[in-house]
Design a protein around this motif. Structure first.
Motif, PDB file in Angstrom:
ATOM      1  N   UNK A 232       0.876  -1.231   0.050  1.00  0.00           N
ATOM      2  CA  UNK A 232      -0.019  -0.092  -0.065  1.00  0.00           C
ATOM      3  C   UNK A 232       0.671   1.313  -0.185  1.00  0.00           C
ATOM      4  N   UNK A 233       2.019   1.145  -0.430  1.00  0.00           N
ATOM      5  CA  UNK A 233       2.986   2.418  -0.695  1.00  0.00           C
ATOM      6  C   UNK A 233       2.553   3.053  -2.004  1.00  0.00           C
ATOM      7  N   UNK A 234       2.577   4.201  -1.943  1.00  0.00           N
ATOM      8  CA  UNK A 234       2.395   5.223  -3.010  1.00  0.00           C
ATOM      9  C   UNK A 234       3.296   4.973  -4.221  1.00  0.00           C
ATOM     10  N   UNK A 235       2.789   4.836  -5.498  1.00  0.00           N
ATOM     11  CA  UNK A 235       3.886   4.645  -6.656  1.00  0.00           C
ATOM     12  C   UNK A 235       5.133   5.618  -6.737  1.00  0.00           C
ATOM     13  N   UNK A 236       5.122   6.688  -6.245  1.00  0.00           N
ATOM     14  CA  UNK A 236       6.377   7.642  -6.089  1.00  0.00           C
ATOM     15  C   UNK A 236       7.492   7.060  -5.208  1.00  0.00           C
ATOM     16  N   UNK A 237       7.049   6.236  -4.358  1.00  0.00           N
ATOM     17  CA  UNK A 237       8.036   5.588  -3.417  1.00  0.00           C
ATOM     18  C   UNK A 237       9.057   4.420  -4.092  1.00  0.00           C
ATOM     19  N   UNK A 238       8.445   3.925  -5.011  1.00  0.00           N
ATOM     20  CA  UNK A 238       9.315   2.942  -5.842  1.00  0.00           C
ATOM     21  C   UNK A 238      10.268   3.624  -6.750  1.00  0.00           C
ATOM     22  N   UNK A 239      11.487   2.856  -6.763  1.00  0.00           N
ATOM     23  CA  UNK A 239      12.592   3.167  -7.761  1.00  0.00           C
ATOM     24  C   UNK A 239      12.052   3.078  -9.171  1.00  0.00           C
ATOM     25  N   UNK A 240      11.388   2.128  -9.492  1.00  0.00           N
ATOM     26  CA  UNK A 240      11.055   1.613 -10.956  1.00  0.00           C
ATOM     27  C   UNK A 240       9.441   1.335 -10.952  1.00  0.00           C
ATOM     28  N   UNK A 241       8.869   2.138 -11.740  1.00  0.00           N
ATOM     29  CA  UNK A 241       7.488   1.715 -12.251  1.00  0.00           C
ATOM     30  C   UNK A 241       7.557   1.149 -13.567  1.00  0.00           C
ATOM     31  N   UNK A 242       7.118  -0.221 -13.715  1.00  0.00           N
ATOM     32  CA  UNK A 242       6.958  -0.834 -15.105  1.00  0.00           C
ATOM     33  C   UNK A 242       5.693  -1.204 -15.425  1.00  0.00           C
ATOM     34  N   UNK A 243       5.434  -0.525 -16.713  1.00  0.00           N
ATOM     35  CA  UNK A 243       4.245  -0.829 -17.319  1.00  0.00           C
ATOM     36  C   UNK A 243       4.183  -2.015 -18.350  1.00  0.00           C
ATOM     37  N   UNK A 244       3.228  -2.810 -18.207  1.00  0.00           N
ATOM     38  CA  UNK A 244       3.181  -3.732 -19.352  1.00  0.00           C
ATOM     39  C   UNK A 244       2.053  -3.298 -20.510  1.00  0.00           C
ATOM     40  N   UNK A 245       2.690  -3.167 -21.614  1.00  0.00           N
ATOM     41  CA  UNK A 245       1.853  -2.565 -22.676  1.00  0.00           C
ATOM     42  C   UNK A 245       1.401  -3.483 -23.627  1.00  0.00           C
ATOM     43  N   UNK A 246       0.158  -3.994 -23.646  1.00  0.00           N
ATOM     44  CA  UNK A 246      -0.492  -4.986 -24.392  1.00  0.00           C
ATOM     45  C   UNK A 246      -1.164  -4.437 -25.483  1.00  0.00           C
TER      46      UNK A 246
END
Length: 613
Positions: free
Chosen positions: A97-111
């Motif tokens: 439940x951490x905000x996305x901005x806390x992560x070092x990497x945000x990886x999107x799966x583009x299908x």
């Protein structure tokens, strides 16, 4: 934040289980002990994202096979989004439940191309700058992978980097690099990551265009940046990671079953099919490993259905023995075995009979085109005789419901080709009424042809919305009662084609469309074509220019992506299509010289022949 969510927010939304996490087999790692923290973001609703096999693989791979951490997030449905914005709740991961901005990497799966508006919406909800050029050292790295990344240019200004090819082959290497470059300037980090094969960093390049609108030059702004980006490939599927304890969702999802990936790639060479080109070469998992994976998944999930997944499952060399063994082992437990859409031949129906001994459902066949002439042009390698033999076999075996897939808007298509579709459906219905014990159900799904990058048809134009709608009316006029035909929205397909063949100049249009409220563009209840057209008009961009014919001499926006299949092969296949010539399955007749095996140093097993490497 978690307490507020469960107390005040989730009771007020539809399907709160989409946002609650805590699923069976969920992996929650210690942030303080993890080397790099990444969130895997799927730009669609939970039920769609949780069904995606690639995301399951990456989730398990990072968490089970490394000291890195990966969590999940999905696009919130509009009811949840409105509450999150009103209550200032940032988009969060389902594990911690951490905000996305806390992560070092945000990886999107583009299908899917039209998911890009959801990407922008999710970044906005995650309180992360949307434009890569506006992000600073403290912001997460925004990455993307998946089939849409094979033409990354329309989205290039939103992502810091793209993974091209098989994600499990490169992701751990990339996360290692994220850890190793921590603390240095963002631009230097990206430059170092660009040295990883299969990683594309758009900010390291400048693209100029001719007056005609085609690509003029592509210039590397930093010498180490490679001229071409070569896709990464898992060469041995038996050695590749596959999850034995997949997540079990709290609510029903699109594909709610255990899944075996029997093979990757396809050698049939349908000229419209992007996946068949970009995921070459064919690689198989051994039957013994697959049966072991089936036992482990069924034991760890409690599912009562097992799906055999691939682009062309019936081309798996041991499919008959594997299916018989899986059915024999699991039938008494009430576990069914499912296949995707079948080849149009009697063998497919025989195999379907085998897998559906537990329960018979709808049988799905994919002729793709109505006339033999057009099937030859797209290289479907299916005759009308084979189709009717398969249909007869199905009805004799007790099936009462058939679904058939077709496309319309294909290159060189004529009125005769279109009218052949309802003709086929009527003949299929007649066969069913003659052979079945009671009235049969015949359904057809018709999709609009969209020319995609890295296919033989990448130079072909796409029919306009007006032409597609006229073709739809023509087919509908000849439809008989008791045959259900559904058509894909021509406006959605048009926009898909624009983005699929687009370049960097589309970024501002995409951004403006999102500002106007566009999101969930793949969902009919939210797709707003007028807003998209307003965005194009505001920037003076003619969307039709992207769906028009291309010449062989044009530099295409995606030419710098090296999929291993040569451009010469694609050109020759397009020429053969225009002459109605077929190309055969290379595993049956020998190498077609597409270039993939020698380019990537892999050996394809060709039946009765030596390897083409």
């Amino acid at each position: 934040m978690k307490d507020k969510l469960f107390r005040d927010i989730l009771p007020r939304v539809a399907k709160p289980a989409r946002y609650s996490g805590g699923e069976y087999n969920m992996i929650k790692k210690d942030w303080n002990l993890s080397r790099t923290c990444m969130v895997l973001a799927f730009p669609d609703v939970y039920e769609v994202g949780m069904s995606h096999l690639g995301s399951r693989i990456l989730y398990g791979l990072v968490n089970e096979k490394s000291e890195h951490l990966v969590e999940r997030t999905f696009a919130p449905w509009p009811d949840m989004e409105s509450l999150m914005r009103a209550e200032n709740i940032p988009l969060y991961s389902l594990e911690s439940f951490r905000p996305l901005a806390d992560f070092e990497v945000i990886g999107f799966s583009m299908q899917y191309e039209l998911s890009i508006s959801n990407v922008l919406n999710m970044l906005s909800l995650g309180q992360v700058p949307l434009w890569s050029g506006e992000r600073r050292d403290e912001h997460p790295l925004i990455i993307a992978g998946g089939p849409v990344a094979f033409n990354p240019e329309p989205m290039a200004e939103f992502f810091d980097l793209f993974i091209i090819g098989d994600g499990e082959e490169v992701l751990l290497e990339l996360l290692d690099a994220v850890e190793q470059t921590r603390g240095i300037q963002r631009s230097e980090r990206l430059l170092r990551m660009a040295a990883i094969e299969g990683v594309y960093v758009p900010s390291l390049y400048q693209v100029t265009y001719n007056e005609s609108g085609s690509v003029d030059r592509r210039i590397a702004l930093h010498p180490p940046a490679p001229e071409r980006i070569r896709k990464r490939v898992v060469k041995d599927l038996d050695q590749a990671y596959f999850p034995n304890q997949p997540l079990v969702p709290h609510l029903g999802i699109i594909h709610d079953r255990a899944v075996l990936e029997v093979m990757r790639g396809c050698q049939r060479g349908c000229r419209f099919c992007q996946a068949g080109m970009v995921y070459r070469p064919v690689r198989e998992r051994s039957p013994g490993l697959l049966k072991d994976q089936a036992r482990r998944q069924l034991h760890s999930t409690g599912y009562d259905e097992l799906s055999l997944a691939s682009l062309s499952t019936l081309d798996y060399s041991a499919v008959l023995s594997l299916v018989k063994d899986l059915v024999a082992e699991n039938r008494a437990k009430g576990v069914g075995v499912a296949l995707p859409s079948l080849r149009v031949d009697a063998f497919s129906v025989d195999l379907a009979n085998e897998v559906q001994k537990v329960r018979k459902t709808t049988l799905t066949l994919a002729p793709e085109a109505g006339s033999q002439r057009l099937r030859d042009i797209i290289n479907k390698n299916v005759s009308e005789e084979q189709l009717y033999e398969a249909v007869e076999a199905a009805f004799r075996s007790g099936w009462l419901s058939l679904k058939l897939y077709f496309m319309y808007g294909l290159p060189t298509e004529t009125e005769e080709d279109l009218l052949a579709i309802p003709d086929i459906l009527q003949k299929v219905q007649a066969i069913g009424n003659r052979l079945a014990r009671r009235p049969v159900e015949i359904r057809a799904s018709l999709a609009c042809f969209v020319p995609k990058a890295h296919t033989p048809f990448q130079w072909q134009g796409q029919d306009s919305i007006e032409v597609l709608d006229e073709k739809r009316r023509l087919i509908s006029k000849k439809r008989r009662k008791n045959i259900k035909i559904s058509f894909h929205d021509s406006r959605v397909s048009f926009l898909e084609g624009v983005i699929a063949r687009g370049d960097r100049r589309l970024a501002r249009v995409i951004h403006r469309a999102w500002e106007k409220g566009c999101k969930f563009d793949g969902w009919s209840e939210y797709f707003n074509f007028e807003r998209w057209m307003e965005a194009f008009a505001e920037f003076g961009v003619a969307p039709e220019s992207y769906t028009a014919d291309r010449s062989y001499g044009d530099k295409l926006p995606w030419d710098f992506i090296d999929i291993g299949v040569s451009k010469e092969f694609l050109y020759e296949e397009n020429e053969k299509a225009l002459m109605g010539e077929l190309s055969w399955d290379c595993r049956e007749t020998g190498c077609n010289e597409c270039g993939i095996c020698p380019a990537l140093g892999v050996a394809l097993d060709i039946k009765g022949e030596e390897s083409c490497v």
